[in-house]
Motif scaffolding. Structure first.
Motif, PDB file in Angstrom:
ATOM      1  N   GLU A  71       0.829  -1.207   0.000  1.00  0.00           N
ATOM      2  CA  GLU A  71       0.000   0.000   0.000  1.00  0.00           C
ATOM      3  C   GLU A  71       0.862   1.255   0.000  1.00  0.00           C
ATOM      4  OE1 GLU A  71      -2.625  -0.520   3.324  1.00  0.00           O
ATOM      5  OE2 GLU A  71      -3.855  -1.976   2.243  1.00  0.00           O
ATOM      6  N   ARG A  72       1.933   1.249   0.770  1.00  0.00           N
ATOM      7  CA  ARG A  72       2.826   2.401   0.826  1.00  0.00           C
ATOM      8  C   ARG A  72       3.452   2.669  -0.550  1.00  0.00           C
ATOM      9  NH1 ARG A  72       4.812   2.380   5.699  1.00  0.00           N
ATOM     10  NH2 ARG A  72       5.979   0.445   5.507  1.00  0.00           N
ATOM     11  N   ALA A  73       3.715   1.608  -1.284  1.00  0.00           N
ATOM     12  CA  ALA A  73       4.308   1.743  -2.614  1.00  0.00           C
ATOM     13  C   ALA A  73       3.247   2.037  -3.680  1.00  0.00           C
ATOM     14  CB  ALA A  73       5.069   0.467  -2.980  1.00  0.00           C
ATOM     15  N   LYS A  74       2.000   2.178  -3.254  1.00  0.00           N
ATOM     16  CA  LYS A  74       0.867   2.419  -4.163  1.00  0.00           C
ATOM     17  C   LYS A  74       0.839   1.364  -5.275  1.00  0.00           C
ATOM     18  CE  LYS A  74       0.467   7.272  -3.136  1.00  0.00           C
ATOM     19  NZ  LYS A  74      -0.513   7.141  -2.127  1.00  0.00           N
ATOM     20  N   PHE A  75       1.091   0.151  -4.851  1.00  0.00           N
ATOM     21  CA  PHE A  75       1.215  -0.972  -5.767  1.00  0.00           C
ATOM     22  C   PHE A  75      -0.102  -1.332  -6.447  1.00  0.00           C
ATOM     23  CE2 PHE A  75       2.541  -5.337  -6.840  1.00  0.00           C
ATOM     24  CZ  PHE A  75       3.827  -5.083  -7.277  1.00  0.00           C
ATOM     25  N   TYR A  76      -1.206  -1.144  -5.737  1.00  0.00           N
ATOM     26  CA  TYR A  76      -2.501  -1.587  -6.240  1.00  0.00           C
ATOM     27  C   TYR A  76      -3.210  -0.564  -7.118  1.00  0.00           C
ATOM     28  CZ  TYR A  76      -2.109  -5.105  -2.550  1.00  0.00           C
ATOM     29  OH  TYR A  76      -1.691  -6.119  -1.737  1.00  0.00           O
ATOM     30  N   ASP A  77      -2.801   0.682  -7.055  1.00  0.00           N
ATOM     31  CA  ASP A  77      -3.558   1.758  -7.700  1.00  0.00           C
ATOM     32  C   ASP A  77      -3.825   1.518  -9.185  1.00  0.00           C
ATOM     33  OD1 ASP A  77      -3.603   2.918  -5.250  1.00  0.00           O
ATOM     34  OD2 ASP A  77      -2.224   4.551  -5.749  1.00  0.00           O
ATOM     35  N   SER A  78      -2.776   1.226  -9.943  1.00  0.00           N
ATOM     36  CA  SER A  78      -2.966   1.066 -11.387  1.00  0.00           C
ATOM     37  C   SER A  78      -3.796  -0.172 -11.713  1.00  0.00           C
ATOM     38  CB  SER A  78      -1.616   0.990 -12.105  1.00  0.00           C
ATOM     39  OG  SER A  78      -0.895  -0.138 -11.676  1.00  0.00           O
ATOM     40  N   ILE A  79      -3.598  -1.226 -10.958  1.00  0.00           N
ATOM     41  CA  ILE A  79      -4.358  -2.460 -11.195  1.00  0.00           C
ATOM     42  C   ILE A  79      -5.827  -2.240 -10.873  1.00  0.00           C
ATOM     43  CG2 ILE A  79      -4.666  -4.845 -10.444  1.00  0.00           C
ATOM     44  CD1 ILE A  79      -2.224  -4.283 -12.288  1.00  0.00           C
ATOM     45  N   ARG A  80      -6.099  -1.561  -9.763  1.00  0.00           N
ATOM     46  CA  ARG A  80      -7.481  -1.286  -9.388  1.00  0.00           C
ATOM     47  C   ARG A  80      -8.187  -0.507 -10.497  1.00  0.00           C
ATOM     48  NH1 ARG A  80      -7.204   2.496  -5.630  1.00  0.00           N
ATOM     49  NH2 ARG A  80      -8.422   4.028  -6.718  1.00  0.00           N
ATOM     50  N   GLU A  81      -7.522   0.508 -11.010  1.00  0.00           N
ATOM     51  CA  GLU A  81      -8.112   1.311 -12.079  1.00  0.00           C
ATOM     52  C   GLU A  81      -8.381   0.458 -13.318  1.00  0.00           C
ATOM     53  OE1 GLU A  81      -9.283   4.413 -11.967  1.00  0.00           O
ATOM     54  OE2 GLU A  81      -8.790   4.299  -9.843  1.00  0.00           O
ATOM     55  N   GLU A  82      -7.433  -0.395 -13.647  1.00  0.00           N
ATOM     56  CA  GLU A  82      -7.591  -1.252 -14.829  1.00  0.00           C
ATOM     57  C   GLU A  82      -8.774  -2.196 -14.669  1.00  0.00           C
ATOM     58  OE1 GLU A  82      -5.396  -4.931 -17.042  1.00  0.00           O
ATOM     59  OE2 GLU A  82      -4.139  -3.463 -16.040  1.00  0.00           O
ATOM     60  N   VAL A  83      -8.886  -2.814 -13.507  1.00  0.00           N
ATOM     61  CA  VAL A  83      -9.983  -3.750 -13.265  1.00  0.00           C
ATOM     62  C   VAL A  83     -11.321  -3.013 -13.314  1.00  0.00           C
ATOM     63  CG1 VAL A  83     -11.051  -5.230 -11.516  1.00  0.00           C
ATOM     64  CG2 VAL A  83      -8.613  -5.442 -12.025  1.00  0.00           C
ATOM     65  N   LEU A  84     -11.369  -1.835 -12.713  1.00  0.00           N
ATOM     66  CA  LEU A  84     -12.613  -1.057 -12.732  1.00  0.00           C
ATOM     67  C   LEU A  84     -13.002  -0.646 -14.145  1.00  0.00           C
ATOM     68  CD1 LEU A  84     -12.104   1.231  -9.610  1.00  0.00           C
ATOM     69  CD2 LEU A  84     -13.711  -0.662  -9.838  1.00  0.00           C
ATOM     70  N   GLU A  85     -12.010  -0.360 -14.970  1.00  0.00           N
ATOM     71  CA  GLU A  85     -12.278   0.114 -16.321  1.00  0.00           C
ATOM     72  C   GLU A  85     -12.525  -1.015 -17.321  1.00  0.00           C
ATOM     73  OE1 GLU A  85     -12.821   3.241 -17.384  1.00  0.00           O
ATOM     74  OE2 GLU A  85     -12.735   3.732 -15.257  1.00  0.00           O
ATOM     75  N   THR A  86     -12.095  -2.211 -17.020  1.00  0.00           N
ATOM     76  CA  THR A  86     -12.231  -3.303 -18.000  1.00  0.00           C
ATOM     77  C   THR A  86     -13.109  -4.435 -17.493  1.00  0.00           C
ATOM     78  OG1 THR A  86     -10.158  -4.307 -17.241  1.00  0.00           O
ATOM     79  CG2 THR A  86     -10.027  -2.799 -19.117  1.00  0.00           C
ATOM     80  N   LEU A  87     -12.563  -5.260 -16.625  1.00  0.00           N
ATOM     81  CA  LEU A  87     -13.253  -6.481 -16.228  1.00  0.00           C
ATOM     82  C   LEU A  87     -14.604  -6.222 -15.568  1.00  0.00           C
ATOM     83  CD1 LEU A  87     -10.271  -8.607 -14.875  1.00  0.00           C
ATOM     84  CD2 LEU A  87     -11.499  -8.921 -17.023  1.00  0.00           C
ATOM     85  N   LEU A  88     -14.670  -5.257 -14.656  1.00  0.00           N
ATOM     86  CA  LEU A  88     -15.933  -5.031 -13.957  1.00  0.00           C
ATOM     87  C   LEU A  88     -17.014  -4.437 -14.849  1.00  0.00           C
ATOM     88  CD1 LEU A  88     -14.978  -3.850 -10.379  1.00  0.00           C
ATOM     89  CD2 LEU A  88     -16.069  -5.970 -11.067  1.00  0.00           C
ATOM     90  N   LYS A  89     -16.615  -3.887 -15.986  1.00  0.00           N
ATOM     91  CA  LYS A  89     -17.611  -3.354 -16.918  1.00  0.00           C
ATOM     92  C   LYS A  89     -18.147  -4.439 -17.844  1.00  0.00           C
ATOM     93  CE  LYS A  89     -16.396   1.461 -16.806  1.00  0.00           C
ATOM     94  NZ  LYS A  89     -16.026   2.647 -17.552  1.00  0.00           N
ATOM     95  N   ASP A  90     -17.594  -5.630 -17.728  1.00  0.00           N
ATOM     96  CA  ASP A  90     -18.052  -6.762 -18.526  1.00  0.00           C
ATOM     97  C   ASP A  90     -19.533  -7.013 -18.251  1.00  0.00           C
ATOM     98  OD1 ASP A  90     -18.505  -9.916 -18.626  1.00  0.00           O
ATOM     99  OD2 ASP A  90     -16.903  -9.406 -20.037  1.00  0.00           O
ATOM    100  N   GLU A  91     -20.265  -7.341 -19.295  1.00  0.00           N
ATOM    101  CA  GLU A  91     -21.714  -7.557 -19.177  1.00  0.00           C
ATOM    102  C   GLU A  91     -22.056  -8.632 -18.148  1.00  0.00           C
ATOM    103  OE1 GLU A  91     -25.474  -8.732 -22.047  1.00  0.00           O
ATOM    104  OE2 GLU A  91     -23.650  -7.973 -22.975  1.00  0.00           O
TER     105      GLU A  91
END
Length: 125
Positions: A71-91
């Motif tokens: 979390e300190r390295a902000k390791f999850y930020d880019s992955i979270r954004e990617e998942v929100l923008e791609t996989l979770l928008k899946d029908e």
């Protein structure tokens, strides 16, 4: 009925767990998922190289230490954004969430009409 009531019902039925497991499985199959796993492994190796005493910690302490480092390295930020923008928008996910919410609302409404201890039978949604 509040949004919190619906979320609680979805948790009770295991809806979030089912969706989370499928989402994780699908993500791990992608090239970005594999890259994330590789980066995570490398990151963890670096943490251990800096302080190998981390390996002597009990399981919970180790988990907390690694998680806080990630979390300190902000390791999850880019992955979270990617998942929100791609996989979770899946029908599939959209339909599953919508259906689960509709079912939860119906279940809550039914339990309130049959439960004499329900909150005045009022719906807040």
């Amino acid at each position: 009925m509040t949004p919190e009531d619906v979320v609680l019902q979805l948790k009770r039925k295991g809806t979030f767990d089912v969706l989370r497991k499928r989402l994780l499985s699908e993500f791990q199959k992608t090239s970005n998922g594999q890259s994330f796993i590789d980066k995570t492994n490398g990151f963890m190796e670096d943490v251990v190289k800096k302080d190998d005493s981390v390996l002597d910690k009990d399981r919970n302490s180790f988990y907390e230490h690694i998680t806080s480092e990630l979390e300190r390295a902000k390791f999850y930020d880019s992955i979270r954004e990617e998942v929100l923008e791609t996989l979770l928008k899946d029908e599939y996910y959209q339909n599953q969430v919508e259906t689960a919410m509709e079912t939860a609302i119906i279940d809550i409404s039914k339990s309130r009409t049959t439960d004499p201890l329900s909150r005045d039978g009022k719906d807040e949604l």
